[in-house]
Design a protein around this motif. Structure first.
Motif, PDB file in Angstrom:
ATOM      1  N   VAL A   1       1.658  52.332  82.408  1.00 12.44           N
ATOM      2  CA  VAL A   1       1.008  51.410  81.467  1.00 12.44           C
ATOM      3  C   VAL A   1      -0.502  51.594  81.491  1.00 12.44           C
ATOM      4  CG1 VAL A   1       0.438  48.970  81.166  1.00 12.44           C
ATOM      5  CG2 VAL A   1       2.834  49.677  81.351  1.00 12.44           C
TER       6      VAL A   1
ATOM      7  N   ARG B   1      -2.647  52.520  78.174  1.00 12.09           N
ATOM      8  CA  ARG B   1      -3.770  51.693  77.704  1.00 12.09           C
ATOM      9  C   ARG B   1      -5.059  52.487  77.631  1.00 12.09           C
ATOM     10  NH1 ARG B   1      -2.476  46.121  81.173  1.00 12.09           N
ATOM     11  NH2 ARG B   1      -0.872  45.318  79.743  1.00 12.09           N
TER      12      ARG B   1
ATOM     13  N   HIS C   1      11.440  47.274  80.324  1.00 13.00           N
ATOM     14  CA  HIS C   1      10.793  46.035  79.872  1.00 13.00           C
ATOM     15  C   HIS C   1       9.324  46.010  80.282  1.00 13.00           C
ATOM     16  CE1 HIS C   1      14.767  43.515  79.450  1.00 13.00           C
ATOM     17  NE2 HIS C   1      14.751  44.613  78.691  1.00 13.00           N
ATOM     18  N   ALA C   2       9.033  46.467  81.498  1.00 14.01           N
ATOM     19  CA  ALA C   2       7.647  46.474  81.958  1.00 14.01           C
ATOM     20  C   ALA C   2       6.783  47.402  81.114  1.00 14.01           C
ATOM     21  CB  ALA C   2       7.587  46.889  83.429  1.00 14.01           C
TER      22      ALA C   2
ATOM     23  N   ILE D   1       7.290  48.109  77.912  1.00 16.26           N
ATOM     24  CA  ILE D   1       7.073  47.411  76.644  1.00 16.26           C
ATOM     25  C   ILE D   1       6.048  46.293  76.824  1.00 16.26           C
ATOM     26  CG2 ILE D   1       8.157  46.007  74.851  1.00 16.26           C
ATOM     27  CD1 ILE D   1       9.063  48.914  74.722  1.00 16.26           C
ATOM     28  N   ASP D   2       6.186  45.517  77.874  1.00 16.18           N
ATOM     29  CA  ASP D   2       5.232  44.435  78.146  1.00 16.18           C
ATOM     30  C   ASP D   2       3.806  44.966  78.249  1.00 16.18           C
ATOM     31  OD1 ASP D   2       7.262  42.527  78.205  1.00 16.18           O
ATOM     32  OD2 ASP D   2       7.471  42.592  80.396  1.00 16.18           O
ATOM     33  N   GLY D   3       3.666  46.215  78.712  1.00 11.75           N
ATOM     34  CA  GLY D   3       2.338  46.788  78.929  1.00 11.75           C
ATOM     35  C   GLY D   3       1.749  47.506  77.731  1.00 11.75           C
TER      36      GLY D   3
ATOM     37  N   ASP E   1       5.543  51.144  72.770  1.00 12.09           N
ATOM     38  CA  ASP E   1       6.268  50.687  71.575  1.00 12.09           C
ATOM     39  C   ASP E   1       7.707  51.164  71.532  1.00 12.09           C
ATOM     40  OD1 ASP E   1       4.007  49.347  70.101  1.00 12.09           O
ATOM     41  OD2 ASP E   1       3.172  51.361  70.340  1.00 12.09           O
TER      42      ASP E   1
ATOM     43  N   TYR F   1      13.796  44.898  72.645  1.00 14.98           N
ATOM     44  CA  TYR F   1      13.160  43.942  73.559  1.00 14.98           C
ATOM     45  C   TYR F   1      11.774  43.601  73.016  1.00 14.98           C
ATOM     46  CZ  TYR F   1      10.686  42.265  77.725  1.00 14.98           C
ATOM     47  OH  TYR F   1       9.920  41.530  78.608  1.00 14.98           O
ATOM     48  N   ARG F   2      11.562  42.349  72.774  1.00 16.51           N
ATOM     49  CA  ARG F   2      10.296  41.872  72.202  1.00 16.51           C
ATOM     50  C   ARG F   2       9.970  42.639  70.915  1.00 16.51           C
ATOM     51  NH1 ARG F   2       5.535  41.232  76.448  1.00 16.51           N
ATOM     52  NH2 ARG F   2       4.673  40.260  74.574  1.00 16.51           N
TER      53      ARG F   2
ATOM     54  N   ARG G   1      10.804  45.661  70.164  1.00 17.71           N
ATOM     55  CA  ARG G   1      10.555  47.095  70.322  1.00 17.71           C
ATOM     56  C   ARG G   1      11.790  47.814  70.847  1.00 17.71           C
ATOM     57  NH1 ARG G   1       6.049  44.364  70.143  1.00 17.71           N
ATOM     58  NH2 ARG G   1       4.191  45.374  69.245  1.00 17.71           N
TER      59      ARG G   1
ATOM     60  N   ARG H   1       6.496  47.268  66.054  1.00 19.62           N
ATOM     61  CA  ARG H   1       7.801  46.615  66.144  1.00 19.62           C
ATOM     62  C   ARG H   1       8.839  47.388  65.344  1.00 19.62           C
ATOM     63  NH1 ARG H   1       7.710  41.244  67.915  1.00 19.62           N
ATOM     64  NH2 ARG H   1       9.588  40.793  66.682  1.00 19.62           N
TER      65      ARG H   1
END
Length: 370
Positions: free
Chosen positions: A212, A216, A248-249, A251-253, A256, A272-273, A275, A315
């Motif tokens: 992540v 970023r 999941h981590a 995607i959370d970070g 996409d 998930y969320r 994505r 998304r």
């Protein structure tokens, strides 16, 4: 690029070596170092025994078959494949491995037929012919204008994402890495002073956080980030809790799309969320037709994944999947009964992840709301 959408073609393992290499216009040395097979042409003979004669040589488009017309019918902004084959003439078989995959560099136009924007190399066959074989692979891809991700001459290159430029300054960034659960040996890991693959020891929170951080550092507003991971076993539908939490981590970070591969057949899909997570895309091209023992998985049935994402948010807007079947080392449209088997199997395997798999007129499968 359709207004407001970015469409990705994603697939699993593209294995153009061994038997496939032997039917192409420039077959390389057929010698193998396997426990039971010492000549790659044996895999051609096994396939012919099941589905009939394969003309030799075939043209470069042959292995892709009907997949090419499917892809041309949709507006893909980026095409991402997992190239699970060394592109080399080397005969320096990596010790301690039962299977080795190589294709003659002169057959690289076969890969170019599908016009990949990113060739993922972080897998368990990329160093089948050592670091010299990897160097030859990297040089061959670069000479053909094909971008690579997940392996390099040093750690920085192995971790550098493949970048696909889109209209309006948008980009698709493809980060790629492999794990030992898929058979990637730890000593294949790239280092600051050593070539290799981007190796992630396990799907841990710490590993996800490190990826992540890299994402970023590269991602700009409007970019789509794809994390392509070679992980997991060859057979079976269960997805471990560690893999789910890892995906999941990511995607959370800020990732996409999680593009998983290594399994020889498709595995569950999750949104998930908002994505997309593909836990295992299955093989796309290989020489497995005549190999028995896993008939319950119908591994001759393959999927082309076409994911449309909202350009502004990343998304998932829609996921369509084109069912194809490997026959005579060529992809052909799946028969309605085969497409229905794939639909029902994926629908059942993915029940715990929420979405349902439906059929569209014309034979496409779609991911639908539960």
């Amino acid at each position: 690029m359709v207004a407001g959408l970015v469409t990705l073609f994603l697939c699993g393992d593209v294995m153009l070596g061994r038997g496939v290499d032997q039917v192409l216009p420039h077959p390389g040395d057929p010698a193998l170092c396997e426990p039971h097979v010492d000549d790659a042409r044996t895999y051609v003979e096994l396939a012919e025994a099941v589905n009939g004669p394969i003309p030799r040589p075939v043209d470069f488009s042959w292995p892709w078959g009907d997949a090419l017309s499917v892809l041309d019918a949709y507006a893909q902004d980026a095409r991402v494949v997992n190239l699970e084959t060394s592109v080399t003439k080397s005969d320096a078989f990596a010790p301690g491995k039962a299977l080795h995959y190589r294709m003659n560099p002169d057959n690289l136009p076969c890969l170019a037929m599908v016009r990949p924007d990113a060739c993922v190399l972080a897998n368990n066959h990329m160093l089948d012919f050592g670091r010299a074989g990897l160097a030859e692979t990297l040089d061959a891809l670069a000479s053909a204008g094909l971008a690579a991700a997940g392996a390099g001459r040093d750690l920085d290159e192995a971790r550098r994402p493949a970048t696909v430029c889109l209209p309006g300054g948008r980009r698709v960034l493809v980060f790629a890495f492999g794990m030992p659960s898929s058979g990637v040996p730890p000593d294949w890991a790239a280092a600051p002073d050593r070539s290799g693959v981007d190796f992630v020891p396990e799907p841990s929170p710490a590993a996800a956080a490190a990826i992540v951080e890299r994402v970023r550092g590269e991602k700009r507003p409007g970019d789509i980030a794809v994390a392509s991971v070679h992980w997991g076993s060859n057979w079976g539908y269960p997805v471990s809790r560690e893999q789910v939490l890892f995906a999941h981590a990511l995607i959370d970070g800020g990732v996409d799309v999680v593009h998983g591969h290594s399994s020889h057949h498709p595995r569950p899909i999750e949104v998930y969320r908002g994505r997309l997570i593909l836990y295992g895309c299955g093989d796309l091209i290989d020489d497995y037709e005549g190999i028995s023992g896993y008939e319950e998985y119908h591994d001759d049935l393959r999927l082309l994944y076409l994911a449309s994402l909202e350009a502004d948010s990343g998304r998932l807007a829609a996921l369509r999947m084109a069912p194809v079947r490997a026959r005579r080392m060529r992809l052909c449209h799946a028969e309605p009964g085969d497409a229905e088997w794939l639909r029902a199997t994926l629908d059942k395997a993915g029940r715990g992840f929420g979405g349902r798999i439906r059929s569209e007129p014309g034979g496409m499968l779609v991911l639908a709301e539960a």
